[in-house]
Motif scaffolding. Structure first.
Motif, PDB file in Angstrom:
ATOM      1  N   ALA A   1       0.806  -1.224   0.000  1.00  0.00           N
ATOM      2  CA  ALA A   1       0.000   0.000   0.000  1.00  0.00           C
ATOM      3  C   ALA A   1       0.835   1.269   0.000  1.00  0.00           C
ATOM      4  O   ALA A   1       0.378   2.317   0.448  1.00  0.00           O
ATOM      5  N   ASP A   2       2.046   1.178  -0.482  1.00  0.00           N
ATOM      6  CA  ASP A   2       2.899   2.363  -0.586  1.00  0.00           C
ATOM      7  C   ASP A   2       3.393   2.484  -2.019  1.00  0.00           C
ATOM      8  O   ASP A   2       3.900   1.506  -2.578  1.00  0.00           O
ATOM      9  N   PRO A   3       3.239   3.647  -2.643  1.00  0.00           N
ATOM     10  CA  PRO A   3       3.607   3.829  -4.046  1.00  0.00           C
ATOM     11  C   PRO A   3       5.043   3.399  -4.355  1.00  0.00           C
ATOM     12  O   PRO A   3       5.279   2.740  -5.375  1.00  0.00           O
ATOM     13  N   ALA A   4       5.977   3.753  -3.496  1.00  0.00           N
ATOM     14  CA  ALA A   4       7.378   3.401  -3.754  1.00  0.00           C
ATOM     15  C   ALA A   4       7.551   1.883  -3.737  1.00  0.00           C
ATOM     16  O   ALA A   4       8.241   1.310  -4.585  1.00  0.00           O
ATOM     17  N   ARG A   5       6.903   1.237  -2.796  1.00  0.00           N
ATOM     18  CA  ARG A   5       7.050  -0.222  -2.697  1.00  0.00           C
ATOM     19  C   ARG A   5       6.315  -0.919  -3.825  1.00  0.00           C
ATOM     20  O   ARG A   5       6.778  -1.923  -4.375  1.00  0.00           O
ATOM     21  N   LEU A   6       5.174  -0.376  -4.188  1.00  0.00           N
ATOM     22  CA  LEU A   6       4.429  -0.942  -5.308  1.00  0.00           C
ATOM     23  C   LEU A   6       5.258  -0.836  -6.584  1.00  0.00           C
ATOM     24  O   LEU A   6       5.342  -1.787  -7.380  1.00  0.00           O
ATOM     25  N   ALA A   7       5.917   0.292  -6.771  1.00  0.00           N
ATOM     26  CA  ALA A   7       6.768   0.481  -7.944  1.00  0.00           C
ATOM     27  C   ALA A   7       7.935  -0.497  -7.913  1.00  0.00           C
ATOM     28  O   ALA A   7       8.332  -1.044  -8.958  1.00  0.00           O
ATOM     29  N   THR A   8       8.456  -0.742  -6.747  1.00  0.00           N
ATOM     30  CA  THR A   8       9.559  -1.696  -6.593  1.00  0.00           C
ATOM     31  C   THR A   8       9.109  -3.094  -6.998  1.00  0.00           C
ATOM     32  O   THR A   8       9.798  -3.786  -7.770  1.00  0.00           O
ATOM     33  N   VAL A   9       7.965  -3.497  -6.494  1.00  0.00           N
ATOM     34  CA  VAL A   9       7.427  -4.822  -6.813  1.00  0.00           C
ATOM     35  C   VAL A   9       7.168  -4.939  -8.313  1.00  0.00           C
ATOM     36  O   VAL A   9       7.498  -5.943  -8.949  1.00  0.00           O
ATOM     37  N   ARG A  10       6.604  -3.889  -8.881  1.00  0.00           N
ATOM     38  CA  ARG A  10       6.319  -3.882 -10.305  1.00  0.00           C
ATOM     39  C   ARG A  10       7.604  -4.022 -11.118  1.00  0.00           C
ATOM     40  O   ARG A  10       7.663  -4.787 -12.087  1.00  0.00           O
ATOM     41  N   MET A  11       8.622  -3.320 -10.702  1.00  0.00           N
ATOM     42  CA  MET A  11       9.913  -3.402 -11.393  1.00  0.00           C
ATOM     43  C   MET A  11      10.482  -4.810 -11.290  1.00  0.00           C
ATOM     44  O   MET A  11      10.947  -5.381 -12.282  1.00  0.00           O
ATOM     45  N   LEU A  12      10.422  -5.386 -10.122  1.00  0.00           N
ATOM     46  CA  LEU A  12      10.932  -6.749  -9.930  1.00  0.00           C
ATOM     47  C   LEU A  12      10.180  -7.742 -10.802  1.00  0.00           C
ATOM     48  O   LEU A  12      10.775  -8.700 -11.325  1.00  0.00           O
ATOM     49  N   ALA A  13       8.890  -7.523 -10.946  1.00  0.00           N
ATOM     50  CA  ALA A  13       8.092  -8.430 -11.779  1.00  0.00           C
ATOM     51  C   ALA A  13       8.568  -8.362 -13.228  1.00  0.00           C
ATOM     52  O   ALA A  13       8.513  -9.354 -13.957  1.00  0.00           O
ATOM     53  N   GLN A  14       9.057  -7.195 -13.632  1.00  0.00           N
ATOM     54  CA  GLN A  14       9.515  -7.032 -15.017  1.00  0.00           C
ATOM     55  C   GLN A  14      10.901  -7.607 -15.242  1.00  0.00           C
ATOM     56  O   GLN A  14      11.136  -8.339 -16.206  1.00  0.00           O
ATOM     57  N   VAL A  15      11.831  -7.263 -14.361  1.00  0.00           N
ATOM     58  CA  VAL A  15      13.228  -7.585 -14.630  1.00  0.00           C
ATOM     59  C   VAL A  15      13.698  -8.872 -13.957  1.00  0.00           C
ATOM     60  O   VAL A  15      14.798  -9.343 -14.239  1.00  0.00           O
ATOM     61  N   GLY A  16      12.869  -9.421 -13.072  1.00  0.00           N
ATOM     62  CA  GLY A  16      13.254 -10.684 -12.458  1.00  0.00           C
ATOM     63  C   GLY A  16      14.069 -10.495 -11.199  1.00  0.00           C
ATOM     64  O   GLY A  16      13.548 -10.617 -10.104  1.00  0.00           O
ATOM     65  N   GLU A  17      15.344 -10.207 -11.373  1.00  0.00           N
ATOM     66  CA  GLU A  17      16.209 -10.013 -10.198  1.00  0.00           C
ATOM     67  C   GLU A  17      17.005  -8.734 -10.374  1.00  0.00           C
ATOM     68  O   GLU A  17      17.518  -8.457 -11.450  1.00  0.00           O
ATOM     69  N   SER A  18      17.088  -7.957  -9.310  1.00  0.00           N
ATOM     70  CA  SER A  18      17.805  -6.696  -9.414  1.00  0.00           C
ATOM     71  C   SER A  18      18.232  -6.209  -8.034  1.00  0.00           C
ATOM     72  O   SER A  18      17.698  -6.650  -7.015  1.00  0.00           O
ATOM     73  N   ALA A  19      19.190  -5.298  -8.035  1.00  0.00           N
ATOM     74  CA  ALA A  19      19.700  -4.745  -6.782  1.00  0.00           C
ATOM     75  C   ALA A  19      18.915  -3.494  -6.398  1.00  0.00           C
ATOM     76  O   ALA A  19      18.337  -2.821  -7.253  1.00  0.00           O
TER      77      ALA A  19
END
Lengths: 105, 105
Positions: free
Chosen positions: B19-37
């Motif tokens: 429920a936090d925009p920054a965390r939601l964006a993080t999750v969304r990014m991870l879903a796209q790229v798989g693994e990242s730092a």
DNA sequence: CCCGTAGTTCGACAATCATCAAACAGTTCG
DNA sequence: CGAACTGTTTGATGATTGTCGAACTACGGG
């Protein structure tokens, strides 16, 4: 009484509204019984909070667009905005309401 | 480093973490790229927060059971715990990750 | 061995939140 | 009318949260 329109629904806001055990229990109860009043829900769901707290939770749910309130006499009857939620966030409500997740902790 | 087990995952906690925009964006990014730092995600997702704030968000996600962190040299590589989330909360991640909800506001 | 890179941890601070009791307002019914 | 019922509003309070900078730890390359 604030009732956001479908297009105005915000995902973080909806998630935040659902991220509270009392509110999740309220939503779950509404999904079961269809339409019900605050006090009734509070009783049926076994929520041990004061009525002012319950009023607060109901307001959060309404302003997030999760529930609709209509006035009938002295009571406020709540319903889930199922169609609107399904339209804006397909699958979200279903995922959250799965019966096997009944322990809302 | 805390990584809750599948059975320990709590729905309110997961919802709160999302429920936090920054965390939601993080999750969304991870879903796209798989693994990242962390730093990479922060950059790619255009998150304008300090690294301590980013570290905080990453921790919330990890402790809610949404992401897994592994150490590789000086970096922490994050992945989505897709299988675990799907097993415990079927449909939830899919609903939250729908591309048409990309504006995380 | 030193420096740059990558994150964590530690206060600190302002904002939000969940909670309550008390007072209030509208409804229903005797 | 007046009492009982249903819910809201209004402070107040303690807890949690998102944010930051600064100090710290750990790794990697010249």
């Amino acid at each position: 009484m604030v009732h956001p329109q479908v297009e105005e629904l915000s995902l973080p806001k909806v998630l935040a509204a659902l991220a509270d055990p009392a509110r999740l229990a309220t939503v779950r109860m509404l999904a079961q019984v269809g339409e019900s009043a605050c006090g009734q829900i509070q009783h049926d769901a076994g929520l041990e909070v004061s009525k002012s707290t319950m009023s607060h939770h109901v307001r959060i749910l309404r302003e997030a667009g999760i529930t609709h309130s209509r006035v009938q006499g002295a009571r406020r009857l709540l319903t889930l905005r199922r169609d609107d939620l399904d339209a804006r966030f397909p699958g979200l409500l279903d995922a959250v309401l799965r019966p096997e997740l009944a322990e809302t902790r």
